[in-house]
Design an enzyme around this catalytic site. Structure first.
Site, short mmCIF file in Angstrom:
data_model
loop_
_atom_site.label_atom_id
_atom_site.label_comp_id
_atom_site.label_asym_id
_atom_site.label_seq_id
_atom_site.Cartn_x
_atom_site.Cartn_y
_atom_site.Cartn_z
N ASP A 260 -14.00 63.89 140.11
CA ASP A 260 -13.98 64.69 141.02
C ASP A 260 -13.74 65.88 141.65
O ASP A 260 -14.82 64.51 142.44
CB ASP A 260 -14.97 65.93 139.50
CG ASP A 260 -14.26 66.87 139.10
OD1 ASP A 260 -13.50 67.50 140.12
OD2 ASP A 260 -14.55 67.36 137.62
N ASP B 237 -7.27 72.53 135.26
CA ASP B 237 -8.36 73.14 134.08
C ASP B 237 -8.09 73.82 133.14
O ASP B 237 -8.44 73.72 132.39
CB ASP B 237 -9.23 73.56 134.85
CG ASP B 237 -10.42 72.75 135.69
OD1 ASP B 237 -10.47 71.57 135.19
OD2 ASP B 237 -11.49 72.96 136.19
C1 DGJ Z 1 -14.03 70.21 136.64
C2 DGJ Z 1 -12.88 69.48 135.96
O1 DGJ Z 1 -12.28 69.78 136.46
C3 DGJ Z 1 -13.25 69.27 134.69
O2 DGJ Z 1 -12.20 68.86 133.94
C4 DGJ Z 1 -14.49 69.08 134.36
O3 DGJ Z 1 -14.57 67.60 134.94
C5 DGJ Z 1 -15.86 69.64 135.15
N1 DGJ Z 1 -14.98 69.48 136.67
C6 DGJ Z 1 -16.59 68.72 134.99
O4 DGJ Z 1 -17.81 69.32 135.58
#
Ligand code: DGJ
Length: 712
Positions: free
Chosen positions: A446, A510
């Site tokens: 991430d 997301d």
């Molecule tokens: C942001 C990501 O896009 C999510 O899928 C997840 O992994 C969260 N961070 C975790 O903090």
């Protein structure tokens, strides 16, 4: 004078070198052998020389590759730099040319400015033109480079530009504008490519659509700051350019030093936007390291939206049991397993299994997942650090920052300065140790914070930071053969052509709301093949929009990508599990086609609907979705036409239903609908393309899937 003609994937590039000036004379549809004779190609240069208008210089300016002002060019030059205020106006002459059937490498020098440049044009499978540009300081003092843009001429008939913008949970939204005199400049200054990044921009004619017309795309292969430009000068000539956006002083070349610009990938299509997509997919799939070259894309469960930070072996075991029953092949533990990371306020930087969250370590979980026949994946965010971490307490100086200022934080975190060897080794060492100690095949990586004041010892460091993450990924893969990396940045904040060469999957967004996902996936797939884009079925009520959608709609949406689930499956009913199992089986049985076929988006008169699909290269099979995004204008919707099949072929049309198919309020369904339940309905490819099938009147935010199989 020499003229070089290279071709691949029905695309030609012709470069002329006269008086040491290299010029792209032509880039477009393949030029036939008849035109490719020395005499004819020589005439091409004269055919393109412009007249001399009043009010400018006495010669017709030749743009050349570097568009030097010294040659009379008045638009934006390729090179912007200087040596302490001197040597700011270059004049390059070609010194060497090496050409093959598909590539041309030019070396050039400016003896007075003491600069050398190298440019390689290479046509890739699918016809994508990759241009690599480098600049070397041959002087005995420093040369400050502000900008090195790679340019291509754009025919005057291209009248508009399509590019993409976006934000968290709404990435890659298309925007268009007419090309006017001046510059249209799209910049990414986040230090990562960003949610707003145009992976590629596309110039096109007034009538170009998905399935027809000309288009010219270009995109920089880079995950840091970038710039894409369309320029039209008052002469009427227009060009497209791209390159790395350099911050002040970011590249100062010492004597003998070379700046290698990120590659620029450009594609030409005579077959509409789908042709651009086909070129990119063909190119990326031709790589030995392309993920599907190694094995089919495993059906994935990511536990983030199921449990968030609530890590509990018992709960995850129940989740894994249901996942295994459904047919999941990869189980990914997301954020929260390490250091002090019990929520998002602490812990980033300490990549050590937390004994608080996991008193017996991760092995009991991993063993349990493996025992259920699934491989295991784990989340990291190695480029970040939080004040409440052992790493920060020990090395508060290892963050990107300027002067003695503590940079603004985002999600309570700083960006770790991995250009610092100590920080780089720390992350590499800790991640490597976790991977070495456990049976882990996959990491999700991430990057949730943008780079604010990205300074390393006072100097701008986005470029070095970007190179460092590429190095880190490559080293992890070298140490752990077969390791796959998913690039995530608050969803789709780091999806770009550069990262495509270091990561194997992108977390597309997301947002797991199937309606939003339709456009996010459609436009991200313009350049990135679906098998590299994570598409998960989320819960009934989407966590980021609170919209609700049927399982049928969510399953149809998630089918067209690297499919997965992100949902607390322990809360599902027996019927839902049965439907998910059927969907999983269908995905596995058809992923060869879904991940290898030609992506088609149908030009459809009804703006409320998307019709899209995948056609096998032998045209024997196809899977299409009809997606109703909104209510239709007319009371019966436009026919859905299926382009790309063999016109002479006869095909069965079969409905594929997940969780019961789309809801509707029609009094009667179209004639073909019932027969398509068992594949007894047949039409030729020609009729499917020209007449098509009249769809049922389905509810908005529902969809259905059709399969086409050739019988003769
Ligand atoms: C942001 C990501 O896009 C999510 O899928 C997840 O992994 C969260 N961070 C975790 O903090």
């Amino acid at each position: 004078m020499t003229t070089h003609h290279i071709r691949s994937g029905a695309v030609s590039l012709i470069i002329d070198i006269t008086d040491g000036i290299p010029e792209v004379l032509y880039w477009g549809a393949e030029i036939s052998a008849a035109s490719d004779s020395a005499g004819v190609l020589a005439a091409l240069r004269d055919a393109t020389v412009e007249g001399v208008p009043h009010g400018l210089s006495d010669v017709s300016p030749r743009q050349g590759i570097w568009r030097e002002n010294s040659r009379g060019y008045l638009g934006r030059p390729a090179l912007d730099g200087h040596r302490g205020g001197l040597d700011w106006s270059p004049l390059f002459r070609v010194t060497d040319v090496v050409a093959t059937d598909t590539s041309i490498r030019l070396e050039a020098a400016d003896q007075q400015a003491r600069l050398a440049a190298t440019v390689t044009f290479s046509l890739q499978p699918g016809g994508v033109l990759v241009i690599d540009h480098a600049l070397t300081n041959r002087g005995d003092s420093d040369y400050t480079l502000n900008e090195l843009t790679t340019w291509l001429p754009l025919p005057d008939r291209a009248s508009a530009v399509l590019d993409f913008t976006g934000r968290w949970t709404k990435e890659r939204q298309p925007q268009r504008h007419e090309i006017r005199v001046g510059e249209w400049v799209r910049e990414s200054r986040e230090g990562r490519s960003g949610h707003d990044h145009s992976i590629i921009s596309i110039a096109h004619t007034a009538t170009t659509s998905h399935n027809s017309g000309e288009a010219w795309s270009w995109g920089v292969m880079w995950s840091g700051n970038t710039r894409h430009i369309v320029e039209k000068t008052p002469t009427g000539r227009q060009s497209i350019g791209a390159g790395e956006l350099l911050l002040p002083g970011e590249v100062i070349l010492a004597p003998g030093e070379t700046y290698a610009a990120p590659g620029v990938a450009a594609a030409y299509s005579a077959d509409g936007f789908d042709g651009i997509t086909h070129a990119h997919h063909t190119w990326l799939r031709s790589r030995d390291e392309h993920p599907t070259a190694l094995r089919p894309r495993p059906l994935t469960l990511n536990v983030w939206e199921a449990v968030y930070f609530d890590h509990d072996l018992e709960q995850l075991t129940r989740l894994a049991e249901v996942a295994a029953e459904i047919g999941v092949e990869r189980f990914v533990l997301d954020d929260g397993w390490f250091g002090a990371r019990r929520d998002d306020t602490a812990g980033l930087g300490d990549w050590v299994v937390s004994s608080e969250a996991w008193p017996d370590g991760l092995d009991p979980l991993i063993d349990m997942v493996n025992d259920h026949g699934m491989e295991f994946g784990l989340w990291f965010e190695g480029e970040m650090v939080q004040p409440d971490s052992d790493l920060y307490r020990e090395h508060p100086e290892w963050i990107l920052h300027m002067a003695d200022r503590t940079p603004i934080m985002g999600r309570g975190q700083h960006v770790l300065d991995i250009t610092h060897p100590g920080a780089f080794d720390h992350v590499l060492g800790q991640v490597d140790a976790v991977l070495s100690a456990h049976n882990i095949q996959y990491i999700k990586w991430d990057h949730n914070m943008v780079l604010i004041e990205p300074g390393h010892l006072g100097r701008a460091a986005v470029r070095a930071q970007t190179e460092a993450i590429y190095r880190l990924f490559d080293e992890l893969k070298r140490r752990h053969p077969g390791l796959e990396i998913e690039s995530c940045a608050s969803g789709g904040g780091r999806i770009d052509l550069g990262m495509t060469f270091h990561a194997d999957r992108f977390w597309t967004s997301d947002c797991n709301d199937a309606l939003e996902r339709q456009s996010i996936q459609r436009y991200t797939q313009y350049a990135i093949p679906p098998e590299m884009l994570g598409t998960h079925i989320g819960p009934h009520r989407a966590h980021t929009t609170h919209r609700t959608h049927s399982l049928s709609f969510r399953a149809t949406t998630a089918l067209f990508g690297h499919a997965g689930l992100e949902w607390n499956l322990t809360e599902t009913s027996d019927d839902e599990r049965a439907a998910l199992t059927q969907w999983a089986d269908y995905y596995k049985a058809n992923r060869g086609l879904l991940h290898g076929g030609r992506t088609v988006r149908v030009d459809h008169s009804d703006e409320a609907a998307y019709v899209h699909g995948v056609v096998s290269h032998d045209r024997d099979r196809a899977i299409f979705a009809y997606v109703l995004l909104d209510t239709t204008g007319g009371s019966t919707p436009d026919a859905l036409r299926i382009p790309g099949l063999d016109p002479a072929g006869v095909y069965t049309v079969t409905r594929v239903e997940f969780a019961g198919g789309p809801s509707h309020v029609s009094r009667a369904l179209p004639g073909w609908w019932a027969a398509a339940a068992d594949g007894s309905f047949q039409l030729t490819g020609e009729l499917l393309q020209t007449v098509g099938l009249r769809p049922p009147i389905i509810d908005p935010e529902t969809a259905f899937v059709l399969e086409f199989n050739r019988v003769s």
